[in-house]
Write an enzyme that holds these catalytic residues in place. Structure first.
Site, PDB file in Angstrom:
ATOM      1  CG  HIS A  14      62.926  68.376  53.518  1.00 55.08           C
ATOM      2  ND1 HIS A  14      62.019  69.395  53.346  1.00 55.08           N
ATOM      3  CD2 HIS A  14      63.255  67.967  52.271  1.00 55.08           C
ATOM      4  CE1 HIS A  14      61.810  69.612  52.072  1.00 55.08           C
ATOM      5  NE2 HIS A  14      62.549  68.757  51.382  1.00 55.08           N
ATOM      6  CD  GLU A  96      64.211  65.555  45.782  1.00 55.07           C
ATOM      7  OE1 GLU A  96      64.500  64.368  45.504  1.00 55.07           O
ATOM      8  OE2 GLU A  96      63.104  65.906  46.205  1.00 55.07           O
TER       9      GLU A  96
END
Length: 231
Positions: A14, A96
């Site tokens: 990202h 994550e």
């Protein structure tokens, strides 16, 4: 008939957030991209995503996007210029690393917290690749999760590659993952059948694109490229 092209997996980290700038551990905290992060993702998409480009949506058969806002926004932005867009598919498995007690911490704060609890600190005070995260995911849990994603990608590749019904122009087959820094490094290590701590050898910058592919046949994984699209 010519052999089919070998499928690939595209791994996108990202774009920039406030915590990627200052180095705080961002797992479950749902931060937006910065204005600069949005601009970089738009530029990446214009340059690298679309028919005939690096990330070609006509060749993507599987999409795995982290449920975090920063990952979903990254996916939207990189395809905002493309006339063809793959459907966004949210997949918890590419989230994550769950940092648990160390969420939002700088590394030195995690080291101090471990010392205060009398936990092993070792050289450097805290090695996430070995010690994992108190209240979060261990290194073994991250290995297991990355392995599951690797299996999913390779299964998708094999299913497409071995399909006796030849797709027009060899469409589909590729996999796109939009994820995060630590998870991406875990995935790359396990894609190459390396122990998890080998993830430290890879640095995927915010907005960077990595390519996982094969050497000669589907039994031999390889790293095709790192941090494409940022120059």
């Amino acid at each position: 008939m010519a052999p089919k092209r070998m499928p690939k997996v595209y791994l996108v980290r990202h774009g920039e957030t406030e915590w990627t700038i200052n180095g705080r551990h961002t797992g479950t905290t749902d931060l937006p991209l910065t204005a600069n992060g949005e601009a970089i993702m738009l530029k990446l998409g214009d340059k690298a995503a679309g028919p005939g480009k690096l990330i070609d949506p006509t060749l993507i058969g599987t999409v795995m996007v982290s449920p975090r806002l920063r990952a979903k926004r990254t996916f939207e932005l990189i395809f905002s210029h493309s006339p063809v867009k793959p459907p966004m598919t949210i997949d918890e498995r590419v989230r994550e690393w769950t940092y648990g007690d160390y969420e939002g911490f700088y590394k030195h704060e995690a080291v101090a917290a471990r010392k205060a609890k009398g936990l092993p600190s070792g050289e450097g005070g805290w090695d996430i690749w070995v010690d994992g995260c108190e209240g979060g995911e261990s290194a073994q849990e991250m290995t297991d999760r990355a392995d599951e994603v690797v299996r999913t990608v390779r299964d998708a590749h094999r299913k497409w590659y071995e399909d006796p019904e030849r797709k027009e122009g060899d469409k589909g087959g590729d996999v796109l993952i939009v994820s995060h820094g630590h998870f991406s490094r875990c995935f790359l290590a396990r894609w190459l059948a390396l122990p998890l701590p080998a993830g430290q050898l890879f640095v995927l910058d915010p907005g960077g694109v990595c390519v996982g592919q094969y050497y000669h046949d589907l039994g031999k994984t390889a790293l095709g490229a790192m941090n494409l699209g940022l120059i």
